[in-house]
Design a protein around this motif. Sequence first.
Motif, PDB file in Angstrom:
ATOM      1  N   PHE A 864       1.034  -1.682   0.042  1.00 52.78           N
ATOM      2  CA  PHE A 864      -0.085   0.138  -0.465  1.00 52.78           C
ATOM      3  C   PHE A 864       1.106   1.222   0.644  1.00 52.78           C
ATOM      4  O   PHE A 864       0.421   2.088  -0.814  1.00 52.78           O
ATOM      5  N   GLN A 865       1.640   1.270   1.145  1.00 50.55           N
ATOM      6  CA  GLN A 865       2.298   2.820   0.981  1.00 50.55           C
ATOM      7  C   GLN A 865       3.068   2.737  -0.064  1.00 50.55           C
ATOM      8  O   GLN A 865       3.406   4.556  -0.676  1.00 50.55           O
ATOM      9  N   HIS A 866       3.840   1.685  -0.780  1.00 52.79           N
ATOM     10  CA  HIS A 866       4.359   2.086  -2.318  1.00 52.79           C
ATOM     11  C   HIS A 866       3.340   2.702  -3.460  1.00 52.79           C
ATOM     12  O   HIS A 866       3.257   3.545  -4.278  1.00 52.79           O
ATOM     13  N   LEU A 867       1.997   1.576  -3.804  1.00 50.69           N
ATOM     14  CA  LEU A 867       1.585   2.090  -4.210  1.00 50.69           C
ATOM     15  C   LEU A 867       0.736   3.615  -4.388  1.00 50.69           C
ATOM     16  O   LEU A 867       0.247   4.611  -4.905  1.00 50.69           O
ATOM     17  N   SER A 869       2.180   5.902  -2.982  1.00 50.90           N
ATOM     18  CA  SER A 869       2.947   7.289  -2.970  1.00 50.90           C
ATOM     19  C   SER A 869       2.881   7.488  -4.411  1.00 50.90           C
ATOM     20  O   SER A 869       3.660   8.670  -4.658  1.00 50.90           O
ATOM     21  N   GLY A 870       2.351   6.627  -5.606  1.00 49.99           N
ATOM     22  CA  GLY A 870       2.434   6.838  -7.041  1.00 49.99           C
ATOM     23  C   GLY A 870       3.685   6.457  -7.967  1.00 49.99           C
ATOM     24  O   GLY A 870       3.421   7.292  -8.878  1.00 49.99           O
ATOM     25  N   CYS A 871       4.336   6.339  -6.923  1.00 48.03           N
ATOM     26  CA  CYS A 871       5.902   5.756  -7.265  1.00 48.03           C
ATOM     27  C   CYS A 871       5.821   4.917  -8.398  1.00 48.03           C
ATOM     28  O   CYS A 871       4.954   4.622  -8.486  1.00 48.03           O
ATOM     29  N   GLN A 872       7.127   4.989  -8.755  1.00 43.69           N
ATOM     30  CA  GLN A 872       7.244   3.747 -10.138  1.00 43.69           C
ATOM     31  C   GLN A 872       7.931   2.697  -9.358  1.00 43.69           C
ATOM     32  O   GLN A 872       8.863   2.453  -8.863  1.00 43.69           O
ATOM     33  N   TRP A 893      -5.186  -4.097  -3.990  1.00 47.72           N
ATOM     34  CA  TRP A 893      -4.491  -2.879  -3.688  1.00 47.72           C
ATOM     35  C   TRP A 893      -3.759  -2.163  -4.998  1.00 47.72           C
ATOM     36  O   TRP A 893      -4.488  -0.976  -5.844  1.00 47.72           O
ATOM     37  N   LEU A 894      -3.741  -3.180  -5.987  1.00 48.11           N
ATOM     38  CA  LEU A 894      -3.127  -3.068  -7.950  1.00 48.11           C
ATOM     39  C   LEU A 894      -4.642  -2.478  -8.499  1.00 48.11           C
ATOM     40  O   LEU A 894      -4.179  -1.449  -9.031  1.00 48.11           O
ATOM     41  N   GLY A 895      -6.140  -2.897  -7.769  1.00 53.84           N
ATOM     42  CA  GLY A 895      -6.992  -2.536  -8.564  1.00 53.84           C
ATOM     43  C   GLY A 895      -7.252  -1.000  -8.023  1.00 53.84           C
ATOM     44  O   GLY A 895      -7.837   0.238  -8.940  1.00 53.84           O
ATOM     45  N   LYS A 898      -4.948   1.201  -9.408  1.00 49.79           N
ATOM     46  CA  LYS A 898      -5.404   1.850 -11.126  1.00 49.79           C
ATOM     47  C   LYS A 898      -6.553   2.570 -11.465  1.00 49.79           C
ATOM     48  O   LYS A 898      -6.766   3.637 -11.818  1.00 49.79           O
ATOM     49  N   LYS A 899      -7.872   2.531 -10.287  1.00 51.87           N
ATOM     50  CA  LYS A 899      -9.031   3.246  -9.984  1.00 51.87           C
ATOM     51  C   LYS A 899      -8.536   5.098  -9.748  1.00 51.87           C
ATOM     52  O   LYS A 899      -8.877   6.129 -10.832  1.00 51.87           O
ATOM     53  N   TYR A 900      -7.181   5.068  -8.979  1.00 54.21           N
ATOM     54  CA  TYR A 900      -7.070   6.532  -8.356  1.00 54.21           C
ATOM     55  C   TYR A 900      -5.754   6.703  -9.344  1.00 54.21           C
ATOM     56  O   TYR A 900      -4.802   7.536  -8.431  1.00 54.21           O
ATOM     57  N   ARG A 901      -4.734   6.388 -10.325  1.00 57.39           N
ATOM     58  CA  ARG A 901      -3.760   6.330 -10.803  1.00 57.39           C
ATOM     59  C   ARG A 901      -3.584   7.841 -11.049  1.00 57.39           C
ATOM     60  O   ARG A 901      -2.710   8.473 -10.551  1.00 57.39           O
TER      61      ARG A 901
END
Length: 1000
Positions: A864-867, A869-872, A893-895, A898-901
């Motif tokens: 979660f913390q990596h996703l 952050s929006g980081c690569q 969490w991947l979904g 992508k919803k909030y990318r």
Amino acid sequence: MSYFKKVSQATVQLLLVVCLLSLSRVNAQQVINAHYNMGRSGSITYATAPDVLKDQSGKGNDLKKKGQAVFFADAPADKKLNGEGAISFKDQGSYSTEKKLIQGKVPFVLEGWFQANSRQHGQKSDDNKGVAMAYGDDKSGYVLLQKADQWMLWIDGKEVSLTIAKVNPGEWIHIALVDDGKFLSVYVNARKVIDGLASAKTIASNLSIGALGKQHYFDGLVYELRLSTLNQLKFDGAKHLLFNGKNLAKKQREATETQRALVAALEKNNTIIKVKNFPLSNLNSADWLVDPVSTPVQLLMKKSEDELSAKLLLSNGLMSREFYIAENLACVGFKNESNDAQFLRAIKPEARVMLDSTWYDIGGLSGQPEKSYLMESWYPNLIAEPSAFRFAGIEVAPPVARYPWQQKYNAVHADWPPKGLHVLMHYQAPRNKNNWKDKVQITIHYEMYEGMPVIAKWLTINNNSDSSFVVRETETEVLAINQDQVKRIHMESDYSFALANADREGGALMHYKEAPPAYQTGESTTAWRIDDDYHTWASHNQAEDKFLGFPHHNLLVSRVPMGPAETLKSKSQFTSFTSFELLQDNDDRERQSLAHRRFYRKLAPQVTESLITAGITSHDQPKLKGFIDQMGELGFERLDIMAWPGIAHDQLDTAYVALWKDIADYAKAKGIVMGGYELQVASRGRGAQYDCIDPVTQKPGSLFGQSVCIASDWQDDYYTKMWEFFDKTGLMTYNMDGPYHGDVCAATNHKYHHNLYDSQWQQWKQQVRVLHELQGRNMYVPIPDWYFLNGQSSTGMGYREASANLTPQQQLLLGRQYIYDGTWHKTPTMGWMSLQLVGFYTNDPRVGLEPLVENINRYELALFQHLASGCQFTLRGNRLYDTPETKAMVSKWLGWFKKYRAILTSDIIHISRPTGRDLDAMLHVNSGLEEKGMLVVFNPTDQTISKQMKLPLYYTGIKGQAKITDQNGQVSDLALNEKQETLINVSIPAGGFSWFTIKP
């Protein structure tokens, strides 16, 4: 016999008459007794004048210097056009001799070219006298002096009541004293202005320039001085003076017509908008960091009434750059239009280049009397440096794409090239460079962009002469900045990589035993210097300099740390690096860093590309395909074959190529792009014939272990094979560790560089060519360096290799610190982060999260913390899930990502840094989205924390009131104050996290 006697006598008499007439003609001539020309040395402005001023008459009447006379690049019009200069007398400088230059009382002419100084002190007061030249002393002889605003004359110590001429500071005047033995006449510019003065009774043994003894020092310029006698000749001003009125008038007319024609040509240019007045600054304009600004970029022109000069204004409503055109072109204004802040205090050349061993100014004007501020009333007195490249015309075009790029990999939409104007200002070679006339042209390029206060600048040199020369050094920008704006201008360039940007005060990776050379610590292309021409700034106590930020370091120069030292062959073009200048409007750190991030989004749009990556260290085909199956099920988008073993990109063995083509095709069928790690240049030798040669030892060796020189013919072999490998396999990412980082090479036998001094420049150019080709192939380009302005997509968010051996629990909070700190100057997607499901350098079971199901809570928090952050983000392991439970968690969490990318990859406002003692939080903002903000909060402690947090929502664009929705869907209304701040109540369980979306 008597007949022949008579004939002989007649012949002798005739011959005697002829001889006498011949002797008369020999004696009836102008004899030069002393002649001093100060301007033919070609020296640069403010260089020290010689200790001895040589007598060019050949009679040895040299003058010796006293004080500090210096050269200055100005001369009478016809001389100036030949690149000549003069000697500037100030600070008690003078020249003199005590020799008797003329024996007896004979007719003579004493003449010279003079200019009272308008540059430093203006006109003298009534009681202040400055002696321009003296033939004799204050008791016997002649003294020419400036007294207040008049040119005056002393004869035998007495002042002549008649004024010779009015002093016009900054204008050249020719003054001649003509003594026929009885009476003295005075000529100004070959026109007699005084006649019938009684000659001096005697003339003391003295000839001096710039002073009389140790007093009456002259403040001005002297170009030439000559003393000559007229033997049996009647004085003729057209023949016997240094002043050639007809020729001078002709040259002045030519210069005036050239200037008028240039202004007329600009007026006919339909891409330049003609105005009577420039617009005022728009202090009420929208904040470009919140709302898009679409004011078009325009080039405006305002010509003078006499049509001999003009002003240009390049503006986009947020910033402007103003130019004045007369004898040459100079930048006279650089302004932030949103707050009316003027950045420029003094005129400098538009650029400077060293060709072979000589520095040349490009444009610019001299004569500004004070370097702390610039007044428009001074413009008419500004003059061109004769040795400078001269402005010749303008082209206006749309901006140029610096490399090919298409929107891909979930990148944010961006205009490419960005909207704006590309202005090309052309310059001709100096007039004294006859062999370069119409053959060597320098063009300074400016690009100003719509919607942001940024201007780009670079130069090109076209060599159409018949010989080559070395572009030894370049300064693409030289700006004299106001002290109060020094911290509000950000400059960087695309000449950007590890050692070019390294600083001895930084460098967690680098350790130097002694002071390193510039090529190892370039400190970027941006240099802040002391301005040697700026003598009136307030000198503070040394104890203050450090905490005042060294305000006297206010000359901004953009140059490469070493080189380029590129040989420019005949019929070839040189292109410099590009400097980018961003004007800030205040000193707030968040605002300044946010502007920097927006700069990258517009001018390097590939940094917004976003791919969820999974990495594996395997060449086993079934294992790889199983890993890809899991990636496809979960929604991963990129596969990375990580170290070790990675992928060898120059390995064209049939079986090896077939393996990676099969894997790439398998991944592509599931919507996954792939690539693999390789240590390419840094720390990797490729053979003695290719490797960098250490300049100290002259043996193979470099700062990063042993690096290959990519300006050797290694590039021909390796990159040719690499492109073929990409073509055959279909790999679409370039995962290179150690791209060209800056190691120099002292080899003199490498194919693409000559020696040490061009080795860094030529290797950088090769790396840039590779990056541009990668973008042309629509590939994703993550590399650990700083080539963003040339096509790089991402780099490490924060880097410390040893952290890979920490436990997952340690890496959690440390990772959030990396993200918090790394996103001050990077967008989230510019930095990569990795979550290690297995150890990287160790098999210690404490490092990693296997078995995944047994560590699912830590796995979820880290994911979660990596996703969030929006980081690569890269998830590294041998598998991505091991049970349906872990699969569902990862998929969830991947979904969510992508919803909030869109909002998650938007910029971060830094709320509270992770400390391990309290809540830490980040706020994503984007005024252009439906969700204009997302707050992410973590609790690293072992206790629940409930508290009130201040939330700055200004950059969301929301005003007055906002709605915040927590992760459970509960909506709350928030009232915002005049700064668009609000207070929210949060409660985060021990070791937990929460997220909130924010809308108007």
